[in-house]
Design a protein around this motif. Structure first.
Motif, short mmCIF file in Angstrom:
data_model
loop_
_atom_site.label_atom_id
_atom_site.label_comp_id
_atom_site.label_asym_id
_atom_site.label_seq_id
_atom_site.Cartn_x
_atom_site.Cartn_y
_atom_site.Cartn_z
N ARG A 105 0.84 -1.21 0.00
CA ARG A 105 0.00 0.00 0.00
C ARG A 105 0.88 1.26 0.00
N ASN A 158 1.49 2.31 14.69
CA ASN A 158 0.61 1.30 14.06
C ASN A 158 0.76 1.20 12.54
N TYR A 159 1.28 2.27 11.92
CA TYR A 159 1.62 2.23 10.49
C TYR A 159 2.97 2.94 10.32
N ARG A 286 -6.07 0.81 15.55
CA ARG A 286 -6.14 1.74 14.42
C ARG A 286 -6.93 2.96 14.89
N CYS A 287 -6.46 4.13 14.46
CA CYS A 287 -7.20 5.32 14.89
C CYS A 287 -8.61 5.29 14.33
N THR A 288 -8.81 4.62 13.20
CA THR A 288 -10.12 4.55 12.57
C THR A 288 -10.90 3.30 12.99
N ALA A 439 -12.52 3.89 7.72
CA ALA A 439 -11.20 3.57 7.16
C ALA A 439 -10.63 4.82 6.54
N ARG A 440 -9.33 4.90 6.56
CA ARG A 440 -8.64 6.07 5.97
C ARG A 440 -8.65 5.97 4.46
#
Ligand code: G3H
Length: 478
Positions: A105, A158-159, A286-288, A439-440
């Motif tokens: 990604r 986290n990413y 995940r923030c989302t 989701a982002r």
């Protein structure tokens, strides 16, 4: 113990003069996996100076050449997906498959950024004066977007790769230099990613990557006079940064308490699938992630039952085995999650599963009948535990969502599109998803938080624009 990695300055890999390193503890084994350099303030100064010098030449490098290098870096990044993903598995316990997806990604994001950049930065504007009262047609204003200078990028654990390149790509295509401060957990994956940019052949000094303790170099970096823009993703630290930073553009994404509102007419299988995916993928880190479910009482039992059936099928174990639920990032994070769970238990929440924890590994847990006096109704666990609040009206759900200090994303499940749009309008969150979990991505979509969830808007196009400023030249005719 733990393989030692160098930091990146002036196109070289260096050991810090501090002689000190910072340990990266594997969340699964809880042993030191790697070590990174504890950079000094003097070393930060050198990286900043090099970035400033390199940026001047980079801004004059033709846009198509900047894009070409980014495409090259994207391809190298994808070629290196296996070793980078392995670091993500060891440093942040991301399930192996998801770790590979993060790198792929990221490559796609960098390529898209290069393409988007050549288009939007290749355009300028011409204005003429006679549209404003009292003016003749004797002034021509030419404006275009110019870089800000040195962008400081601080991504979260986290990413560590993806949320680093989502800042690096836009900064570089727009003609900025970039200084990266990776999170401690995820620093080695980030260093590998930086190595891909190194191999692509970016000019020396244009990209720097300093590692170390936030307590020693964090404020020094964010308050550094050489920084012209800060792009940060993480937690409360962002609020502190925004108070201390100088007069520079800030782009911040600081977490959320994403609500999932479920109406009586929703497709309940779709709801259950999205609650499980939205609430529990990467163990809720995940923030989302869906962080609170607000269900109409009439369908609550049915949804809870369906979710429980799916939770029973999730695998719990190591990231190497591709388990659905893996250890959370640190012991202190696991302790925090446990604190929220115990508070909810004491105040009468119904546990749909038995609460179980081994080390940093927490088994998935749905908490039903959560009430507003419980901390978990408002706080962000960043773990595989999800509260359900039963509501008797849509207004009650919207009220809970809007009473939060966060406002990142939210979602609503209903078959009535008119209702969905009205609810979306009423929800104070940066994005509302209709009939899907928050989701982002896709990564070119705008991504922003209201209230304590952030400042500015991300997404590829918005980030490129944010990392530029408008420069005008006015031609005055006689
Ligand atoms: O953790 C914050 C990320 O921006 C969420 O990204 O929706 O792709 O998981 P994601």
């Amino acid at each position: 113990d733990g393989e030692v990695y160098k930091y990146y300055a002036d196109g070289e890999w260096r050991a810090s003069a501090s002689g000190k390193t910072v340990a990266i503890v594997n969340p699964t084994t809880r042993q030191t996996q790697y070590r990174v350099q504890a950079c000094t303030q003097e070393e930060v100064n050198k990286v900043m100076e090099a970035a400033k010098v390199a940026q001047k030449a980079w801004a004059r490098t033709p846009l198509w050449k900047r894009a070409e290098l980014l495409h090259k870096a994207a391809a190298i990044l994808k070629e290196h997906k296996t070793p980078i993903a392995e670091c993500l598995v060891k440093e942040i316990a991301k399930p192996a498959k998801d770790a590979v997806s993060e790198v792929v990604r990221s490559g796609d994001l960098v390529s898209y950024t290069a393409e988007e950049g050549v288009r939007i930065l290749g355009e300028g504007k011409l204005l003429v004066s006679d549209s404003f009262p009292g003016n003749e047609r004797n002034k021509y204003c030419l404006s275009s977007k110019v870089p800000l200078g040195v962008v400081l990028a601080i991504p979260p654990f986290n990413y560590p790769v993806n949320l680093a390149v989502s800042k690096i790509g836009p900064a570089l295509i727009a003609g900025n230099a970039l200084v990266l401060k990776p999170p401690t957990q995820g620093a080695v994956a980030a260093l590998h990613m930086v190595h891909c940019f190194h191999l692509a052949g970016f000019p020396k000094g244009l990209i720097g990557c300093v590692t170390g303790k936030g307590s020693e170099i964090g404020d020094f970096l964010t308050m550094h006079p050489g920084v012209n823009c800060i792009s940060f993703t993480g937690g409360d630290t962002g609020i502190a940064i925004s108070k201390k930073a100088g007069m520079v553009p800030l782009q911040m994404e600081l977490g959320g308490k994403d609500a999932c509102i479920v109406l009586e007419d929703a497709d309940l299988d779709l709801v259950a699938a999205n609650i499980v995916k939205g609430g529990f993928s990467y163990s809720g880190q995940r923030c989302t992630a869906v962080k609170v479910v607000l269900i109409m009482e009439a369908v609550a039992d049915a949804v809870v039952e369906k979710v429980n059936a799916k939770l029973g099928k999730l695998t719990v174990g190591t990231p190497e085995d591709n388990s659905d639920i893996t250890p959370v990032v640190t012991e202190s994070s696991a302790n925090f999650i446990e604190g929220l769970v115990i508070d909810a238990k004491e105040k009468g929440a119904t546990f749909c599963q038995e609460y179980k924890r081994e080390g940093n590994l927490i088994w998935p847990l749905l908490l039903d009948h959560v009430r507003p006096d419980m901390r978990i109704a408002w706080e962000e666990p960043f773990g595989p535990v999800l509260p359900v609040i039963r509501i008797n009206s849509v207004e009650e759900g919207i009220h809970h969502c809007n009473a939060s200090n966060f406002g990142l994303q939210g979602c609503v499940f209903t078959r009535d599109i008119n209702k969905a749009i009205m609810i979306s309008d009423a929800m104070e969150s940066g994005t509302v998803q209709i009939n899907s979990a928050p989701a982002r991505g896709p990564d070119h979509f705008p991504f922003q938080g209201l209230k304590d969830s952030g400042i500015g808007s991300q997404g590829i196009t918005n980030s490129i624009n944010m990392m530029t400023k408008v420069k005008s030249t006015v031609i005055n005719l006689p």
